[in-house]
Enzyme design. Structure first.
Site, PDB file in Angstrom:
ATOM      1  N   LYS A 139     -11.215  18.277  -4.043  1.00 13.64           N
ATOM      2  CA  LYS A 139     -10.405  17.610  -3.005  1.00 13.64           C
ATOM      3  C   LYS A 139      -9.033  17.266  -3.557  1.00 13.64           C
ATOM      4  CE  LYS A 139      -8.637  13.865  -0.841  1.00 13.64           C
ATOM      5  NZ  LYS A 139      -7.773  12.798  -1.373  1.00 13.64           N
ATOM      6  N   LYS A 153     -10.752  -1.351  -2.635  1.00 11.30           N
ATOM      7  CA  LYS A 153     -10.615  -2.028  -1.349  1.00 11.30           C
ATOM      8  C   LYS A 153     -11.896  -1.765  -0.551  1.00 11.30           C
ATOM      9  CE  LYS A 153      -5.671  -0.942  -1.468  1.00 11.30           C
ATOM     10  NZ  LYS A 153      -4.524  -0.220  -0.884  1.00 11.30           N
ATOM     11  N   TRP A 159      -9.743  15.940   2.798  1.00  5.77           N
ATOM     12  CA  TRP A 159     -11.157  15.560   2.936  1.00  5.77           C
ATOM     13  C   TRP A 159     -11.842  16.398   4.013  1.00  5.77           C
ATOM     14  CZ3 TRP A 159     -13.302  13.711  -0.932  1.00  5.77           C
ATOM     15  CH2 TRP A 159     -12.830  12.618  -1.674  1.00  5.77           C
ATOM     16  N   ARG A 197     -11.201   7.377  -4.109  1.00 10.86           N
ATOM     17  CA  ARG A 197     -11.643   8.776  -3.990  1.00 10.86           C
ATOM     18  C   ARG A 197     -13.170   8.851  -3.987  1.00 10.86           C
ATOM     19  NH1 ARG A 197      -9.003  12.440  -8.489  1.00 10.86           N
ATOM     20  NH2 ARG A 197      -7.168  11.285  -7.791  1.00 10.86           N
ATOM     21  N   SER A 216      -1.873   0.407  -4.518  1.00 12.79           N
ATOM     22  CA  SER A 216      -2.536   1.552  -3.892  1.00 12.79           C
ATOM     23  C   SER A 216      -3.818   1.914  -4.625  1.00 12.79           C
ATOM     24  CB  SER A 216      -1.587   2.759  -3.913  1.00 12.79           C
ATOM     25  OG  SER A 216      -2.278   3.921  -3.498  1.00 12.79           O
ATOM     26  N   ALA A 217      -4.789   2.389  -3.852  1.00 10.46           N
ATOM     27  CA  ALA A 217      -6.037   2.876  -4.443  1.00 10.46           C
ATOM     28  C   ALA A 217      -5.848   4.256  -5.064  1.00 10.46           C
ATOM     29  CB  ALA A 217      -7.120   2.952  -3.369  1.00 10.46           C
ATOM     30  N   SER A 218      -4.691   4.853  -4.825  1.00 13.84           N
ATOM     31  CA  SER A 218      -4.495   6.245  -5.237  1.00 13.84           C
ATOM     32  C   SER A 218      -4.067   6.377  -6.690  1.00 13.84           C
ATOM     33  CB  SER A 218      -3.441   6.910  -4.349  1.00 13.84           C
ATOM     34  OG  SER A 218      -3.186   8.212  -4.845  1.00 13.84           O
ATOM     35  N   GLU A 228      -0.196  -3.061   4.720  1.00 14.02           N
ATOM     36  CA  GLU A 228      -1.302  -2.092   4.747  1.00 14.02           C
ATOM     37  C   GLU A 228      -1.446  -1.393   6.089  1.00 14.02           C
ATOM     38  OE1 GLU A 228      -3.883  -0.728   3.306  1.00 14.02           O
ATOM     39  OE2 GLU A 228      -3.939  -1.680   1.353  1.00 14.02           O
ATOM     40  N   ASP A 229      -1.952  -0.168   6.076  1.00 15.30           N
ATOM     41  CA  ASP A 229      -2.224   0.544   7.334  1.00 15.30           C
ATOM     42  C   ASP A 229      -3.725   0.751   7.561  1.00 15.30           C
ATOM     43  OD1 ASP A 229      -2.554   2.418   5.239  1.00 15.30           O
ATOM     44  OD2 ASP A 229      -2.370   4.047   6.690  1.00 15.30           O
ATOM     45  N   ASP A 242       0.878  -1.153   0.000  1.00 20.65           N
ATOM     46  CA  ASP A 242       0.000   0.000   0.000  1.00 20.65           C
ATOM     47  C   ASP A 242       0.931   1.224   0.000  1.00 20.65           C
ATOM     48  OD1 ASP A 242      -2.305   1.642   0.387  1.00 20.65           O
ATOM     49  OD2 ASP A 242      -1.792   1.779   2.509  1.00 20.65           O
ATOM     50  N   LEU A 243       0.425   2.373  -0.365  1.00 24.49           N
ATOM     51  CA  LEU A 243       1.264   3.576  -0.437  1.00 24.49           C
ATOM     52  C   LEU A 243       1.027   4.520   0.745  1.00 24.49           C
ATOM     53  CD1 LEU A 243       3.136   5.561  -2.073  1.00 24.49           C
ATOM     54  CD2 LEU A 243       1.044   6.415  -3.120  1.00 24.49           C
ATOM     55  N   ASP A 244      -0.208   5.079   0.770  1.00 27.03           N
ATOM     56  CA  ASP A 244      -0.517   6.126   1.747  1.00 27.03           C
ATOM     57  C   ASP A 244      -0.533   5.555   3.159  1.00 27.03           C
ATOM     58  OD1 ASP A 244      -1.060   8.171  -0.266  1.00 27.03           O
ATOM     59  OD2 ASP A 244      -2.831   7.008  -0.756  1.00 27.03           O
ATOM     60  N   THR A 256       1.277  10.269   3.434  1.00 29.61           N
ATOM     61  CA  THR A 256       0.251  11.004   2.685  1.00 29.61           C
ATOM     62  C   THR A 256      -1.143  10.726   3.215  1.00 29.61           C
ATOM     63  OG1 THR A 256       0.703   9.257   1.102  1.00 29.61           O
ATOM     64  CG2 THR A 256       1.329  11.488   0.463  1.00 29.61           C
ATOM     65  N   LYS A 305      -9.742   5.524   5.207  1.00 30.73           N
ATOM     66  CA  LYS A 305      -8.410   5.044   4.812  1.00 30.73           C
ATOM     67  C   LYS A 305      -8.494   3.851   3.870  1.00 30.73           C
ATOM     68  CE  LYS A 305      -5.565   6.487   8.707  1.00 30.73           C
ATOM     69  NZ  LYS A 305      -4.771   5.982   9.835  1.00 30.73           N
TER      70      LYS A 305
HETATM   71  C1  BG6 Z   1      -5.719   5.478  -0.786  1.00 31.47           C
HETATM   72  C2  BG6 Z   1      -5.892   6.336   0.448  1.00 31.47           C
HETATM   73  O1  BG6 Z   1      -4.423   4.989  -0.843  1.00 31.47           O
HETATM   74  O2  BG6 Z   1      -5.980   6.222  -1.961  1.00 31.47           O
HETATM   75  C3  BG6 Z   1      -7.257   6.999   0.449  1.00 31.47           C
HETATM   76  O3  BG6 Z   1      -5.740   5.535   1.599  1.00 31.47           O
HETATM   77  C4  BG6 Z   1      -7.471   7.760  -0.858  1.00 31.47           C
HETATM   78  O4  BG6 Z   1      -7.346   7.873   1.554  1.00 31.47           O
HETATM   79  C5  BG6 Z   1      -7.283   6.790  -2.029  1.00 31.47           C
HETATM   80  O5  BG6 Z   1      -8.770   8.314  -0.899  1.00 31.47           O
HETATM   81  C6  BG6 Z   1      -7.484   7.449  -3.387  1.00 31.47           C
HETATM   82  O6  BG6 Z   1      -6.458   8.379  -3.594  1.00 31.47           O
HETATM   83  P1  BG6 Z   1      -6.415   9.445  -4.762  1.00 31.47           P
HETATM   84  O7  BG6 Z   1      -5.021  10.020  -4.640  1.00 31.47           O
HETATM   85  O8  BG6 Z   1      -6.619   8.697  -6.047  1.00 31.47           O
HETATM   86  O9  BG6 Z   1      -7.487  10.412  -4.506  1.00 31.47           O
HETATM   87 MG    MG Z   2      -2.903   3.235   3.360  1.00 29.82          MG
END
Ligand code: BG6
Ligand code: MG
Length: 222
Positions: free
Chosen positions: A77, A146, A24, A48, A115-117, A170-171, A8-10, A16, A44
């Site tokens: 956001k 997730k 948020w 998004r 990562s979901a990001s 993961e956190d 996982d990243l964040d 982050t 978490k």
């Molecule tokens: C996850 C975070 O890694 O990514 C979430 O834990 C975040 O908090 C999600 O909403 C999506 O990230 P992004 O950067 O695509 O908005």
């Molecule tokens: Mg995380």
């Protein structure tokens, strides 16, 4: 022995997770919705869109769930979040992570990002870690975020492995559930009260190293 580690990243590689929370919270406040750190635990790891849906649900503003207004809120956001992460440098890598990545590389264990990001690649570049990652799962390519297993299954595939051959770190509870559903072995960073009492957990990333991951894996093999 495991053949890959899916990160996982964040909140695992860099902090982050805090910026996501602040961004948020600011957006929610503009909508007259108050969110605190306890509520943030639920956000978490979520995508998004899923995060915004939960916030709107809390504020009983579900009429904003669809259409342009929803897209505009997500964009607002993200723009605020991007401003916050502008100054990220390699000094923002969480303690122990760089050493762990080097240990894994030296042991020929493949490394992927789960990562979901959508900002994952940019952040890895800023941290100077992009070269360590053999694969990056693109969250836009998965049907469900997730706690569904999709992003972990894709991350394993990106490095030519099955999830069952990998550990995931993961956190967030949603992330731990995603790892478990994928068949990979979970390692949590944080507290058992947030992540579950049935998995191996380190309090901080400082405690992550190859020997510890091997220990976790061997326990699961028995
Ligand atoms: C996850 C975070 O890694 O990514 C979430 O834990 C975040 O908090 C999600 O909403 C999506 O990230 P992004 O950067 O695509 O908005
Ligand atoms: Mg995380």
């Amino acid at each position: 022995m495991f053949k890959g580690v899916l990160f996982d990243l964040d909140g695992v590689i860099t902090d982050t997770a805090e910026y996501h929370y602040l961004a948020w919270r600011a957006l929610a406040a503009e909508l007259g919705i108050e969110i605190d750190r306890q509520f943030n635990q639920q956000l978490k790891g979520l995508s998004r869109a899923d995060s915004l849906r939960l916030i709107l649900q809390k504020g009983q503003q579900t009429e904003l769930y669809q259409g342009e207004a929803f897209q505009e809120l997500m964009q607002r956001k993200n723009e605020n979040y991007l401003k916050m992460i502008q100054k990220i440098t390699p000094a923002d890598i969480l303690p122990g992570i760089k050493e762990l990545l080097f240990e894994l590389q030296a042991a020929n264990i493949k490394i992927a990002l789960a990562s979901a990001s959508q900002n994952g690649p940019v952040i890895l570049e800023k941290l100077g870690l992009a070269d360590c990652f053999l694969g990056i799962a693109d969250p836009k390519q998965v049907a469900a975020g997730k706690p569904a297993p999709d992003i972990y299954l894709l991350a394993a595939k990106e490095i030519g492995l099955n999830a069952q051959e990998c550990l995931g770190i993961e956190d967030a509870l949603a992330g731990i559930q995603a790892i478990q559903a994928s068949g990979a072995v979970p390692v949590g960073v944080g507290q058992a009260q947030d992540l579950g009492a049935d998995i191996d957990i380190v309090e901080t990333t400082k405690d992550l190293n190859l020997a510890y991951l091997q220990e976790v894996w061997q326990k699961c093999e028995k």
